[in-house]
Design a protein around this motif. Structure first.
Motif, mmCIF file in Angstrom:
data_model
loop_
_atom_site.group_PDB
_atom_site.id
_atom_site.type_symbol
_atom_site.label_atom_id
_atom_site.label_comp_id
_atom_site.label_asym_id
_atom_site.label_seq_id
_atom_site.Cartn_x
_atom_site.Cartn_y
_atom_site.Cartn_z
ATOM 1 N N LEU A 22 0.848 -1.188 0.000
ATOM 2 C CA LEU A 22 0.000 0.000 0.000
ATOM 3 C C LEU A 22 0.887 1.244 0.000
ATOM 4 O O LEU A 22 1.370 1.671 1.049
ATOM 5 N N PRO A 23 1.115 1.836 -1.165
ATOM 6 C CA PRO A 23 2.016 2.995 -1.258
ATOM 7 C C PRO A 23 1.307 4.276 -0.811
ATOM 8 O O PRO A 23 0.091 4.306 -0.597
ATOM 9 N N GLU A 24 2.086 5.328 -0.682
ATOM 10 C CA GLU A 24 1.493 6.633 -0.425
ATOM 11 C C GLU A 24 0.629 7.022 -1.622
ATOM 12 O O GLU A 24 0.994 6.790 -2.772
ATOM 13 N N GLY A 25 -0.547 7.605 -1.341
ATOM 14 C CA GLY A 25 -1.432 7.983 -2.437
ATOM 15 C C GLY A 25 -2.638 8.745 -1.944
ATOM 16 O O GLY A 25 -2.816 8.987 -0.751
ATOM 17 N N ARG A 26 -3.498 9.100 -2.882
ATOM 18 C CA ARG A 26 -4.635 9.989 -2.606
ATOM 19 C C ARG A 26 -5.933 9.227 -2.357
ATOM 20 O O ARG A 26 -7.012 9.827 -2.269
ATOM 21 N N TRP A 27 -5.884 7.900 -2.266
ATOM 22 C CA TRP A 27 -7.108 7.116 -2.162
ATOM 23 C C TRP A 27 -7.733 7.251 -0.776
ATOM 24 O O TRP A 27 -7.047 7.203 0.253
ATOM 25 N N ARG A 29 -10.418 5.136 0.201
ATOM 26 C CA ARG A 29 -10.808 3.793 0.620
ATOM 27 C C ARG A 29 -9.914 2.750 -0.039
ATOM 28 O O ARG A 29 -9.363 2.985 -1.122
ATOM 29 N N VAL A 30 -9.831 1.590 0.598
ATOM 30 C CA VAL A 30 -9.132 0.463 -0.008
ATOM 31 C C VAL A 30 -9.764 0.125 -1.354
ATOM 32 O O VAL A 30 -9.064 -0.193 -2.327
ATOM 33 N N LEU A 31 -11.085 0.198 -1.433
ATOM 34 C CA LEU A 31 -11.791 -0.090 -2.685
ATOM 35 C C LEU A 31 -11.299 0.814 -3.812
ATOM 36 O O LEU A 31 -11.079 0.350 -4.938
ATOM 37 N N ASP A 32 -11.110 2.109 -3.537
ATOM 38 C CA ASP A 32 -10.642 3.041 -4.567
ATOM 39 C C ASP A 32 -9.246 2.658 -5.062
ATOM 40 O O ASP A 32 -8.962 2.715 -6.267
ATOM 41 N N PHE A 33 -8.380 2.274 -4.133
ATOM 42 C CA PHE A 33 -7.020 1.869 -4.504
ATOM 43 C C PHE A 33 -7.046 0.624 -5.390
ATOM 44 O O PHE A 33 -6.390 0.574 -6.434
ATOM 45 N N LEU A 34 -7.790 -0.392 -4.982
ATOM 46 C CA LEU A 34 -7.830 -1.642 -5.737
ATOM 47 C C LEU A 34 -8.414 -1.442 -7.127
ATOM 48 O O LEU A 34 -7.919 -2.010 -8.118
ATOM 49 N N ALA A 35 -9.470 -0.642 -7.233
ATOM 50 C CA ALA A 35 -10.101 -0.409 -8.528
ATOM 51 C C ALA A 35 -9.149 0.289 -9.492
ATOM 52 O O ALA A 35 -9.145 0.006 -10.696
ATOM 53 N N GLN A 37 -5.699 0.261 -9.115
ATOM 54 C CA GLN A 37 -4.505 -0.569 -9.270
ATOM 55 C C GLN A 37 -4.752 -1.727 -10.224
ATOM 56 O O GLN A 37 -3.850 -2.143 -10.952
ATOM 57 N N PHE A 38 -5.966 -2.256 -10.222
ATOM 58 C CA PHE A 38 -6.305 -3.415 -11.061
ATOM 59 C C PHE A 38 -7.537 -3.092 -11.897
ATOM 60 O O PHE A 38 -8.640 -3.613 -11.657
ATOM 61 N N PRO A 39 -7.388 -2.214 -12.897
ATOM 62 C CA PRO A 39 -8.555 -1.769 -13.676
ATOM 63 C C PRO A 39 -9.227 -2.896 -14.463
ATOM 64 O O PRO A 39 -10.410 -2.804 -14.780
ATOM 65 N N GLY A 40 -8.478 -3.939 -14.756
ATOM 66 C CA GLY A 40 -9.079 -5.053 -15.493
ATOM 67 C C GLY A 40 -10.107 -5.822 -14.696
ATOM 68 O O GLY A 40 -10.927 -6.548 -15.264
ATOM 69 N N ILE A 41 -10.079 -5.682 -13.383
ATOM 70 C CA ILE A 41 -11.046 -6.387 -12.529
ATOM 71 C C ILE A 41 -12.297 -5.555 -12.323
ATOM 72 O O ILE A 41 -13.414 -6.058 -12.385
ATOM 73 N N GLY A 42 -12.148 -4.265 -12.086
ATOM 74 C CA GLY A 42 -13.296 -3.383 -11.972
ATOM 75 C C GLY A 42 -13.746 -3.175 -10.539
ATOM 76 O O GLY A 42 -13.600 -4.038 -9.676
ATOM 77 N N TYR A 69 -8.326 3.776 3.465
ATOM 78 C CA TYR A 69 -6.998 3.426 2.949
ATOM 79 C C TYR A 69 -5.931 3.984 3.871
ATOM 80 O O TYR A 69 -5.957 5.177 4.233
ATOM 81 N N ARG A 70 -4.993 3.116 4.254
ATOM 82 C CA ARG A 70 -3.874 3.548 5.087
ATOM 83 C C ARG A 70 -2.578 3.051 4.453
ATOM 84 O O ARG A 70 -2.337 1.851 4.380
ATOM 85 N N ALA A 71 -1.763 3.967 4.011
ATOM 86 C CA ALA A 71 -0.506 3.610 3.346
ATOM 87 C C ALA A 71 0.482 3.029 4.354
ATOM 88 O O ALA A 71 0.386 3.259 5.560
#
Length: 303
Positions: A22-27, A29-35, A37-42, A69-71
């Motif tokens: 989990l890198p530093e970022g603007r997300w 929620r965890v859901l926002d990061f995953l969506a 990070q892995f756009p092919g999954i959705g 989300y916690r980096a």
């Protein structure tokens, strides 16, 4: 989430957990990061996984769709495939003891999960069937190749058996059906340098110091085809397929070599005529000689 070195949780339904930092970022929620990070999954697929407890924090506790989300740590998730083509063939179990398991793999069944294959793989089928969540393959076969695959049952002795393959102390014999080569004298040794090709999943021969070697002999004449007995000295990806194609005898039903041909994954009518026939080695635990042989057969004719 501050544990940077968390261990993945145990497999679920045979599927091992994947781990992501989990890198530093603007997300938010965890859901926002995953969506992202892995756009092919959705996003909806990730929301469903989170709701069903398939995404865990570094301690192995389920995260919710609204978890913040916690980096600075890890999370773990279990892969899923919405649509996976069933493979209508089963592996045979040839041997099992407290350390080793030997399976006789059918054509078309991948050994381990990758890409579009997850549940329809030899590893996951065996983990579920035998309730062995820590089962691990000691080597690999291509999806199209049938025959012997050796697995480690006990993690404590796994390294001893893995070292056999690293030291080339396992004698492997393959069989293949391919066109007769009247201009060649057998047995022969074929050597070449193999490197990744284009597309990425192919291999190609290039100039330079050989890094692959195969012993080749004819075991049986079958009309326009020969049954070749192959003795790989090295274990490069697609080595046997590339070497026979380079000699002018591509393996029957090979969709990769010498030319890539479109193939339907749901078409099981043209199995690659390549079989991992036998494995033999000296057991590193007790010094016993071990030999295993596939019960499968390649086509009986050249039709």
């Amino acid at each position: 989430m501050t544990d940077r070195f968390s261990s993945p949780p145990p497999p679920r339904d045979g599927v091992g957990a994947s781990t992501v930092q989990l890198p530093e970022g603007r997300w938010d929620r965890v859901l926002d990061f995953l969506a992202e990070q892995f756009p092919g999954i959705g996003a909806e697929a990730w929301r469903s996984r989170l709701a069903r407890g398939l995404v865990l924090d570094a301690r192995g506790l389920p995260l919710a769709p609204d978890s913040p989300y916690r980096a600075g740590g890890h999370l773990h998730y279990y892969r899923e495939l919405e649509q996976e083509t069933p493979v209508p063939f089963e592996a045979q179990l040839l041997h099992r003891d407290e350390h080793l398991l030997v399976a006789d793999k059918p054509h078309f069944l991948p050994v381990v999960p990758a890409g579009r294959h997850l549940q329809e793989t030899l590893l996951l089928r065996l983990r579920r069937r035998l309730d062995l969540p820590e089962l691990a393959p000691l080597h690999r076969l291509d999806r199209g190749t049938a025959g012997l695959v050796l697995f480690s049952v006990d993690e404590r002795t796994r390294g001893r058996y893995q070292s056999l393959f690293a030291q080339r102390a396992v004698v492997k014999v393959y069989e293949a059906l391919a066109p007769h080569l009247p201009q060649r004298e057998f047995p022969l040794r074929y050597r070449s340098r193999l490197e990744p090709g284009d597309p990425f999943f192919l291999m190609r021969e290039v100039g330079g110091e050989p890094n692959s070697e195969t012993g080749i002999e004819i075991a049986e004449r079958r009309g326009a085809l020969d049954l070749y007995r192959l003795h790989p000295v090295t274990g490069r990806k697609h080595q046997l397929r590339v070497h026979l194609a380079a000699l002018g005898a591509p393996i029957l039903n090979d969709d990769f070599y010498p030319e890539l041909r479109p193939a339907d994954e749901a078409d099981f009518s043209r199995p690659l005529q390549l079989l991992a026939r036998s494995l033999e080695f000296r057991d590193p635990l007790d010094g016993r000689f071990r030999r295993f042989e596939s019960r499968r057969q390649l086509l009986e004719s050249s039709d």
